[in-house]
Design an enzyme around this catalytic site. Sequence first.
Site, PDB file in Angstrom:
ATOM      1  N   ARG A   1      35.798  31.601  29.145  1.00 26.62           N
ATOM      2  CA  ARG A   1      36.238  32.843  28.204  1.00 26.62           C
ATOM      3  C   ARG A   1      37.410  32.620  27.425  1.00 26.62           C
ATOM      4  O   ARG A   1      37.781  33.074  26.344  1.00 26.62           O
ATOM      5  CB  ARG A   1      36.181  34.036  28.925  1.00 26.62           C
ATOM      6  CG  ARG A   1      34.938  34.872  29.314  1.00 26.62           C
ATOM      7  CD  ARG A   1      34.874  35.843  30.220  1.00 26.62           C
ATOM      8  NE  ARG A   1      34.794  35.406  31.664  1.00 26.62           N
ATOM      9  CZ  ARG A   1      35.399  35.844  32.872  1.00 26.62           C
ATOM     10  NH1 ARG A   1      35.892  37.288  32.413  1.00 26.62           N
ATOM     11  NH2 ARG A   1      35.034  35.702  33.919  1.00 26.62           N
TER      12      ARG A   1
ATOM     13  N   GLU B   1      39.917  35.495  41.930  1.00 30.17           N
ATOM     14  CA  GLU B   1      39.393  36.623  42.658  1.00 30.17           C
ATOM     15  C   GLU B   1      38.429  36.261  43.186  1.00 30.17           C
ATOM     16  O   GLU B   1      37.871  36.869  44.416  1.00 30.17           O
ATOM     17  CB  GLU B   1      39.283  37.769  41.576  1.00 30.17           C
ATOM     18  CG  GLU B   1      39.171  39.064  42.274  1.00 30.17           C
ATOM     19  CD  GLU B   1      39.077  40.484  41.191  1.00 30.17           C
ATOM     20  OE1 GLU B   1      39.044  39.999  40.053  1.00 30.17           O
ATOM     21  OE2 GLU B   1      39.152  41.300  41.746  1.00 30.17           O
TER      22      GLU B   1
HETATM   23  O1  LIG Z   1      43.661  35.580  37.844  1.00 28.76           O
HETATM   24  P1  LIG Z   1      42.318  34.960  38.636  1.00 28.76           P
HETATM   25  O2  LIG Z   1      42.167  35.357  40.026  1.00 28.76           O
HETATM   26  O3  LIG Z   1      42.216  33.463  38.593  1.00 28.76           O
HETATM   27  O4  LIG Z   1      41.137  35.282  37.768  1.00 28.76           O
HETATM   28  C1  LIG Z   1      41.098  35.150  36.338  1.00 28.76           C
HETATM   29  C2  LIG Z   1      40.198  34.197  35.807  1.00 28.76           C
HETATM   30  O5  LIG Z   1      38.942  34.250  36.180  1.00 28.76           O
HETATM   31  C3  LIG Z   1      37.890  34.310  35.120  1.00 28.76           C
HETATM   32  O6  LIG Z   1      37.289  32.938  34.904  1.00 28.76           O
HETATM   33  P2  LIG Z   1      36.025  32.295  35.633  1.00 28.76           P
HETATM   34  O7  LIG Z   1      36.897  31.091  36.454  1.00 28.76           O
HETATM   35  O8  LIG Z   1      35.433  33.354  36.378  1.00 28.76           O
HETATM   36  O9  LIG Z   1      35.465  31.426  34.433  1.00 28.76           O
HETATM   37  P3  LIG Z   1      34.546  32.051  33.345  1.00 28.76           P
HETATM   38  O10 LIG Z   1      35.604  32.229  32.130  1.00 28.76           O
HETATM   39  O11 LIG Z   1      33.768  30.678  32.981  1.00 28.76           O
HETATM   40  O12 LIG Z   1      33.842  33.129  33.624  1.00 28.76           O
HETATM   41  C4  LIG Z   1      38.763  34.727  33.882  1.00 28.76           C
HETATM   42  O13 LIG Z   1      38.309  34.231  32.746  1.00 28.76           O
HETATM   43  C5  LIG Z   1      40.220  34.093  34.202  1.00 28.76           C
HETATM   44  O14 LIG Z   1      40.058  32.792  33.653  1.00 28.76           O
HETATM   45  N1  LIG Z   2      37.363  41.358  37.660  1.00 29.54           N
HETATM   46  C1  LIG Z   2      37.163  40.523  37.085  1.00 29.54           C
HETATM   47  N2  LIG Z   2      36.586  40.693  35.740  1.00 29.54           N
HETATM   48  C2  LIG Z   2      36.767  39.673  34.750  1.00 29.54           C
HETATM   49  N3  LIG Z   2      36.982  38.228  35.130  1.00 29.54           N
HETATM   50  C3  LIG Z   2      37.626  38.151  36.039  1.00 29.54           C
HETATM   51  N4  LIG Z   2      38.326  36.960  36.659  1.00 29.54           N
HETATM   52  C4  LIG Z   2      38.666  37.470  37.870  1.00 29.54           C
HETATM   53  N5  LIG Z   2      38.642  38.691  38.087  1.00 29.54           N
HETATM   54  C5  LIG Z   2      37.962  39.190  37.097  1.00 29.54           C
END
Ligand SMILES: O=P(O)(O)OC[C@H]1O[C@H](OP(=O)(O)OP(=O)(O)O)[C@H](O)[C@@H]1O
Ligand SMILES: Nc1ncnc2[nH]cnc12
Length: 192
Positions: free
Chosen positions: A76, A113
């Site tokens: 994202r 998370e």
């Molecule tokens: O602060 P944190 O606990 O590390 O979480 C935040 C991260 O989690 C999500 O990415 P995700 O790894 O789910 O990847 P995506 O963008 O491919 O969905 C979001 O886009 C952040 O990069």
């Molecule tokens: N709660 C949440 N919603 C969307 N993106 C996330 N990445 C980590 N936690 C998330």
Amino acid sequence: MSPQAEAGPAASSRPALADLLLSRIRDVPDYPKPGIAFKDITPLLADPEAFTALTDELAAFSLAQGATKVVGLEARGFILAAPVAVRAGMGFVPVRKAGKLPGATLAQAYDLEYGSAEMEIHAEDLSPDDRVLIIDDVLATGGTAEAAIQLIRRTGAQLAGLAVLMELTFLPGRERVTAALGEAPYQALLTV
Ligand SMILES: O=P(O)(O)OC[C@H]1O[C@H](OP(=O)(O)OP(=O)(O)O)[C@H](O)[C@@H]1O
Ligand SMILES: Nc1ncnc2[nH]cnc12
């Protein structure tokens, strides 16, 4: 400007922008795992007014920090950071999940998370003269952003800061990333 002074005020100093962005983010309960309230930004991306306003705000922040490159975090973060780089006239550098970049990479493991992963960057895309602004959509535990900060430092480039669309304040991400950033600024456009 201290990192703390940078965090959050966009929502209070630009209430119309904050309201617009917030109105286009959807809560999805129990996704991708039970107990997680997932912040879905796809309605914001589908709205040209909101997506443009977000891009303009982040481009202004990039320019104000004297950045030369914008780094987006897969996946994202790519969607938000690439138009910011074009708008601000800067290069875009992807930080990808492990195994996706074909050249010589630096790698960093991290927890987020709802899981754990490893991210990589093409070190040759950054030089010591570069000032790097990292962009992502959500700051939750801060594990992803902290790993990206460590990765950028290991390339030898300078850190211009970290900007996220949304910080989840019920998790300790801000403390974690501001400690990792040191003097480099942190900007969360929304705090929820
Ligand atoms: O602060 P944190 O606990 O590390 O979480 C935040 C991260 O989690 C999500 O990415 P995700 O790894 O789910 O990847 P995506 O963008 O491919 O969905 C979001 O886009 C952040 O990069
Ligand atoms: N709660 C949440 N919603 C969307 N993106 C996330 N990445 C980590 N936690 C998330």
